[in-house]
Design a protein around this motif. Sequence first.
Motif, PDB file in Angstrom:
ATOM      1  N   LEU A   1      10.203   1.951  -9.217  1.00 21.45           N
ATOM      2  CA  LEU A   1       8.983   1.805  -8.417  1.00 21.45           C
ATOM      3  C   LEU A   1       9.325   1.505  -6.964  1.00 21.45           C
ATOM      4  CD1 LEU A   1       6.075  -0.383  -9.702  1.00 21.45           C
ATOM      5  CD2 LEU A   1       6.896  -0.723  -7.397  1.00 21.45           C
TER       6      LEU A   1
ATOM      7  N   ALA B   1       3.714   8.890   4.648  1.00 21.40           N
ATOM      8  CA  ALA B   1       3.411   8.836   3.213  1.00 21.40           C
ATOM      9  C   ALA B   1       2.382   7.758   2.899  1.00 21.40           C
ATOM     10  CB  ALA B   1       4.682   8.577   2.428  1.00 21.40           C
ATOM     11  N   ALA B   2       2.089   6.914   3.888  1.00 22.09           N
ATOM     12  CA  ALA B   2       1.123   5.835   3.639  1.00 22.09           C
ATOM     13  C   ALA B   2      -0.273   6.409   3.408  1.00 22.09           C
ATOM     14  CB  ALA B   2       1.104   4.861   4.811  1.00 22.09           C
TER      15      ALA B   2
ATOM     16  N   GLY C   1      10.533  -1.917   2.160  1.00 20.49           N
ATOM     17  CA  GLY C   1       9.224  -1.686   2.782  1.00 20.49           C
ATOM     18  C   GLY C   1       9.292  -0.977   4.122  1.00 20.49           C
ATOM     19  N   TYR C   2      10.213  -1.412   4.993  1.00 18.17           N
ATOM     20  CA  TYR C   2      10.273  -0.828   6.328  1.00 18.17           C
ATOM     21  C   TYR C   2      10.771   0.609   6.329  1.00 18.17           C
ATOM     22  CZ  TYR C   2       9.213  -5.232   8.638  1.00 18.17           C
ATOM     23  OH  TYR C   2       8.583  -6.362   9.088  1.00 18.17           O
ATOM     24  N   HIS C   3      11.347   1.045   5.232  1.00 14.62           N
ATOM     25  CA  HIS C   3      11.973   2.370   5.232  1.00 14.62           C
ATOM     26  C   HIS C   3      11.146   3.425   4.509  1.00 14.62           C
ATOM     27  CE1 HIS C   3      14.984  -0.088   6.831  1.00 14.62           C
ATOM     28  NE2 HIS C   3      15.297  -0.657   5.694  1.00 14.62           N
ATOM     29  N   ILE C   4       9.959   3.032   3.990  1.00 10.80           N
ATOM     30  CA  ILE C   4       9.069   4.040   3.411  1.00 10.80           C
ATOM     31  C   ILE C   4       8.419   4.775   4.573  1.00 10.80           C
ATOM     32  CG2 ILE C   4       7.082   4.439   1.927  1.00 10.80           C
ATOM     33  CD1 ILE C   4       7.786   1.842   0.482  1.00 10.80           C
ATOM     34  N   GLN C   5       8.527   6.092   4.534  1.00 12.82           N
ATOM     35  CA  GLN C   5       8.060   6.882   5.680  1.00 12.82           C
ATOM     36  C   GLN C   5       6.569   6.683   5.939  1.00 12.82           C
ATOM     37  OE1 GLN C   5      10.259   9.591   3.386  1.00 12.82           O
ATOM     38  NE2 GLN C   5      10.496  10.936   5.176  1.00 12.82           N
TER      39      GLN C   5
ATOM     40  N   ARG D   1      10.071   6.122  -3.458  1.00 17.96           N
ATOM     41  CA  ARG D   1       9.511   6.735  -2.256  1.00 17.96           C
ATOM     42  C   ARG D   1      10.565   7.007  -1.193  1.00 17.96           C
ATOM     43  NH1 ARG D   1       4.239   6.271  -1.259  1.00 17.96           N
ATOM     44  NH2 ARG D   1       4.776   7.824   0.286  1.00 17.96           N
ATOM     45  N   ILE D   2      11.728   6.348  -1.301  1.00 16.68           N
ATOM     46  CA  ILE D   2      12.737   6.483  -0.249  1.00 16.68           C
ATOM     47  C   ILE D   2      13.864   7.412  -0.679  1.00 16.68           C
ATOM     48  CG2 ILE D   2      14.372   5.241   1.203  1.00 16.68           C
ATOM     49  CD1 ILE D   2      12.572   2.805   0.956  1.00 16.68           C
TER      50      ILE D   2
ATOM     51  N   ARG E   1       0.800  -1.215   0.000  1.00 14.24           N
ATOM     52  CA  ARG E   1       0.000   0.000   0.000  1.00 14.24           C
ATOM     53  C   ARG E   1       0.834   1.267   0.000  1.00 14.24           C
ATOM     54  NH1 ARG E   1      -2.579   0.961   4.810  1.00 14.24           N
ATOM     55  NH2 ARG E   1      -0.793  -0.267   5.492  1.00 14.24           N
ATOM     56  N   ARG E   2       1.991   1.213   0.675  1.00  7.95           N
ATOM     57  CA  ARG E   2       2.809   2.416   0.804  1.00  7.95           C
ATOM     58  C   ARG E   2       3.368   2.893  -0.529  1.00  7.95           C
ATOM     59  NH1 ARG E   2       3.109   0.096   5.785  1.00  7.95           N
ATOM     60  NH2 ARG E   2       3.139   1.575   7.515  1.00  7.95           N
ATOM     61  N   ASN E   3       3.432   2.005  -1.529  1.00  6.34           N
ATOM     62  CA  ASN E   3       3.907   2.450  -2.840  1.00  6.34           C
ATOM     63  C   ASN E   3       2.806   3.103  -3.666  1.00  6.34           C
ATOM     64  OD1 ASN E   3       6.664   1.830  -2.751  1.00  6.34           O
ATOM     65  ND2 ASN E   3       6.234  -0.340  -3.084  1.00  6.34           N
ATOM     66  N   GLU E   4       1.591   3.066  -3.159  1.00  7.79           N
ATOM     67  CA  GLU E   4       0.473   3.818  -3.728  1.00  7.79           C
ATOM     68  C   GLU E   4       0.229   3.562  -5.214  1.00  7.79           C
ATOM     69  OE1 GLU E   4       0.975   7.917  -2.761  1.00  7.79           O
ATOM     70  OE2 GLU E   4       1.147   7.517  -0.622  1.00  7.79           O
TER      71      GLU E   4
ATOM     72  N   ARG F   1       7.867  -3.797  11.980  1.00  5.73           N
ATOM     73  CA  ARG F   1       8.240  -2.526  11.354  1.00  5.73           C
ATOM     74  C   ARG F   1       9.001  -1.585  12.295  1.00  5.73           C
ATOM     75  NH1 ARG F   1       6.928   0.577   6.927  1.00  5.73           N
ATOM     76  NH2 ARG F   1       5.636  -1.110   6.144  1.00  5.73           N
TER      77      ARG F   1
ATOM     78  N   PHE G   1      12.731  -2.306  12.723  1.00  7.91           N
ATOM     79  CA  PHE G   1      13.662  -2.287  11.610  1.00  7.91           C
ATOM     80  C   PHE G   1      13.681  -0.979  10.818  1.00  7.91           C
ATOM     81  CE2 PHE G   1      12.987  -6.798  12.359  1.00  7.91           C
ATOM     82  CZ  PHE G   1      14.297  -7.229  12.441  1.00  7.91           C
ATOM     83  N   THR G   2      12.770  -0.091  11.150  1.00  5.47           N
ATOM     84  CA  THR G   2      12.785   1.196  10.471  1.00  5.47           C
ATOM     85  C   THR G   2      14.043   1.971  10.863  1.00  5.47           C
ATOM     86  OG1 THR G   2      10.387   1.239  10.555  1.00  5.47           O
ATOM     87  CG2 THR G   2      11.501   3.326  10.083  1.00  5.47           C
ATOM     88  N   ILE G   3      14.657   2.599   9.897  1.00  6.86           N
ATOM     89  CA  ILE G   3      15.872   3.381  10.155  1.00  6.86           C
ATOM     90  C   ILE G   3      15.483   4.850  10.236  1.00  6.86           C
ATOM     91  CG2 ILE G   3      18.054   4.106   9.143  1.00  6.86           C
ATOM     92  CD1 ILE G   3      18.125   1.228   7.895  1.00  6.86           C
TER      93      ILE G   3
ATOM     94  N   ARG H   1      18.637   5.603   5.051  1.00  7.24           N
ATOM     95  CA  ARG H   1      17.542   4.977   4.293  1.00  7.24           C
ATOM     96  C   ARG H   1      17.752   5.114   2.789  1.00  7.24           C
ATOM     97  NH1 ARG H   1      13.495   7.458   7.754  1.00  7.24           N
ATOM     98  NH2 ARG H   1      13.100   8.932   6.083  1.00  7.24           N
TER      99      ARG H   1
END
Lengths: 297, 297, 297, 297
Positions: free
Chosen positions: C93, B294-295, B287-291, C97-98, B202-205, C13, C16-18, C24
């Motif tokens: 893609l 932004a979701a 995945g874990y690093h998408i802010q 986002r990062i 979902r976070r990649n929209e 999540r 592991f989020t940085i 990132r």
Amino acid sequence: EENMTMNLVERLRPKFTIDNELIRAFIAELFCTGFLVVGFFFSLFFLLLFLLFCCFQFGGECVNAQYVLSQGKNNEWIGISVGWGLVLMMAVLMGSRISGAHLNPAVSFFQVTQGKMNWIRFLVYVVAQNIGAFLGAFGVFCVYFDAINVFEGGNRTVTGHTATASIFATYPGPFLGTFNAIIDQIAGTLVLCLGVAAITDRRNEIPSFLQPAWIGALLAFLGMSMALNAGYAINPARDFAPRLFSLCAGYGWEVFSYRDYKWFWIPIICPMIGGVLGAWIYEFFIGYHIQDDAALE
Amino acid sequence: EENMTMNLVERLRPKFTIDNELIRAFIAELFCTGFLVVGFFFSLFFLLLFLLFCCFQFGGECVNAQYVLSQGKNNEWIGISVGWGLVLMMAVLMGSRISGAHLNPAVSFFQVTQGKMNWIRFLVYVVAQNIGAFLGAFGVFCVYFDAINVFEGGNRTVTGHTATASIFATYPGPFLGTFNAIIDQIAGTLVLCLGVAAITDRRNEIPSFLQPAWIGALLAFLGMSMALNAGYAINPARDFAPRLFSLCAGYGWEVFSYRDYKWFWIPIICPMIGGVLGAWIYEFFIGYHIQDDAALE
Amino acid sequence: EENMTMNLVERLRPKFTIDNELIRAFIAELFCTGFLVVGFFFSLFFLLLFLLFCCFQFGGECVNAQYVLSQGKNNEWIGISVGWGLVLMMAVLMGSRISGAHLNPAVSFFQVTQGKMNWIRFLVYVVAQNIGAFLGAFGVFCVYFDAINVFEGGNRTVTGHTATASIFATYPGPFLGTFNAIIDQIAGTLVLCLGVAAITDRRNEIPSFLQPAWIGALLAFLGMSMALNAGYAINPARDFAPRLFSLCAGYGWEVFSYRDYKWFWIPIICPMIGGVLGAWIYEFFIGYHIQDDAALE
Amino acid sequence: EENMTMNLVERLRPKFTIDNELIRAFIAELFCTGFLVVGFFFSLFFLLLFLLFCCFQFGGECVNAQYVLSQGKNNEWIGISVGWGLVLMMAVLMGSRISGAHLNPAVSFFQVTQGKMNWIRFLVYVVAQNIGAFLGAFGVFCVYFDAINVFEGGNRTVTGHTATASIFATYPGPFLGTFNAIIDQIAGTLVLCLGVAAITDRRNEIPSFLQPAWIGALLAFLGMSMALNAGYAINPARDFAPRLFSLCAGYGWEVFSYRDYKWFWIPIICPMIGGVLGAWIYEFFIGYHIQDDAALE
């Protein structure tokens, strides 16, 4: 984007708009099916002319015409299947706002069985689709009159190495039995109409601006997978009307008598069966099980 | 667009809708995997029939069958990889609203490891996928019964120039060692599931109406880059169930004993490993690093 | 669509989020460039393995290996250019986002000249891109270790008919002079970065979910038009890091000394120039002239 | 996405923005037509260089140059038609917000007949399109100066096996009569402009971010179906200006006198007729019949 408020196109609009919805749909089906057939046949002519061109350019000195012929067919098949997909996308894009752009009696017929269309409208659509396909075949014949003459030396022929009849209508390969041909046409139209039903189902929420492209992609896939048995007619109008035209154009009665009359009616009747099967199979296995709360309204 | 308020499809809907969500998902996985397998095998049959057609049309006078064979494979590979991408797009498009359209035990399995699915549902999905693939293989066999007979002269064969067993299941080339084959299947499924995880995150929209097309494009890419080693099965159901069918269809026990039993289980077990690796690698590296802000929600 | 509220992925999540945005971005550039290189090289390997496969299957009895080689290259080129476009789409893609998914020092560099990035961030990106490309090359080498050995008989070779060095880095054809090679790399990257600048310009209002696909289509076009002169490296990281890897893998110093050191630095330096030219040419000829009131904000 | 508030691009914007809308449109038409021509010719050069490359690499030992030539054309045609579609998509994408991105005098001309453009603006556009095409041809010539010399041994030639004039302008095959050539160019531009009219009609509700892609797909289809007769110039500027350039570049007066002056004016005049026919046919058969209440406003 463009200042269209009072340009000539807009000023003429009220004079040429047709009030009767059914006549509008007739014109749209006729025009878009004609466009489709022109596009289909141009793709096939491209292949033939391509081979001609190679022969002219390199003469007898390097290539055996038959070898080139098989080569060319190999190489360009991806071009034909993608090309047909693109022309269908364009034709559906043009007609979808007016008539729904069935462009295929099999599509119109399954809509009758689903109660989305009555028989009068069905007849109007089928007549328009056949006239459009006939005129499309005529247009192609005019444009490529010389090329056809050069290619076959003036003799219109239905079978053999220089046959051009297969540009207008489909003729199956020799290895295909009648029963298998029937299955082939049913199966091809089944996949087509199953896909069309899925793509146009409101519950799948595909934006209307993408539906023509997805339907084109579906046809391209069919061209890549089910074309060879008998040329994926899977459309009675696209096969019958140009066949009738090729009779008028001098190819002789063989266009109908091919295989002792065991072929010409197969791409007319079988797609009707396959289309109905495909559309209803979609509803029973998929359409009915999409949750109602997920529907747009 | 269409007046669907009281047409036949809508009137029949309440009678055929299935209340139980798991049964709905079972049917969708079964049907769409079957559709996928039919599409896959039609693409391969297209190639074979194409070669047949060339042989019939030009006879022995101009082409060496083996040469054509290698030619054909060359030329049509782009058609196969694009065709498979398109059929996957159609299958995902149909099933995604009901079951999520995994169509692949490896995809279902990584969802179990991510806590998105429980084991009971996993079993239901895998059974549906295998039944669908088996029925799909059966459908293709019926349609092309004569063509297979003509092609191999009535002898079902697993290896050699006229072998058609490779239409139903994958058989690696002779240069591929067992260890390399294991790596190949893990790597292929890893890339597939990494991409699926990215596309469906979902976070990649990515709009849901585009996700089936993107997943199809991903498979097309895999077909253009990782197909040759061992035919990119990368799907236990797509490989095992048709292999079982080919056993039933008379190809003999060799479909399993090929390479002294050192092949058939590789496209069953390795994709499970690769799928889990790919999906988790995606989460840890991307995945874990998408802010979070932004979701979508 | 899926109940993700408390599944395992979401529970892990926070762990592991940085927090650091630059780290990132480093990881995203490294990972996606690695993915890109793996995809690129798999496409090339596909070609080589395809040829191998043909040779194995048909032996010496029907085809001349060199002829097949030229044939194969012909036939599959469309597959390679489309395949590379698709893998770039997937990589952009994932990373966009990062880190913005530059994946190319030339793209990062033009952003520095436009004041969109500072030098520290530029260095971080370039290091990540090169490490990613190196690891990607290493991954491909592991997977295809046996295939490379079979293909070149154990001798790592940079030039000649069995050379596989061109899988890792580009080597221009013999007809290309040094000056022409410089122009070629500048022109290729110019077109790439001009296109990237146009596609990502907010004023052109291309939805962010389509931008990766459009950038992939741009690369596919470049593969169809500018690839042959020198293999369209047009990316310093994609060319230098795998070249360094091929040195480590035993191809010898010739990977750098090729053409008396008159080649290896061209795809490093020239893309930097071309990228800046392309991005600024876009602004001066197009970007600055799009009316402000049409911008999104 | 990116912090663009005060970066260098934005700070320079006020200094370089051009106030006069017509001058802005002039620059956009010039630049994008130039880009288009560069892309077109690069695609063709790719083919030629590809053949060169094959000859160099395998020498006389395995392939007959002419055979390769026909082979190459076969194999790469799909690449050319898709490549041209993609470059048109990029060019339209860049110019559409400023000038509408006609890039073709035939498109500008039908807009004049529809009252969407006046004659002064038409002249400005046509001049820009021709200068852009001339400069594009010049750019390609610079980049590939050596390659052209190697290919034809220093002799600029218009006809024959080593002719490169056909890179700059179209020359029909020998089987094509003058009358047929006229029909061909009218029909090709008719289909192009009919499609463009349909895609850009607000009533068809195609989002503006998709229109460049759809127009590119339309050109790709034309390349797959109508290219061989006379190379689908279907654009006076794309054919005349590079032809003029090739005269300047030393190909001699034959570029105009080819076929006793019975060719060069056909791709100049006929597309103007075909474009007008196509755009008005669209309005009469489709555009006028789309119900008003379905229009966006």
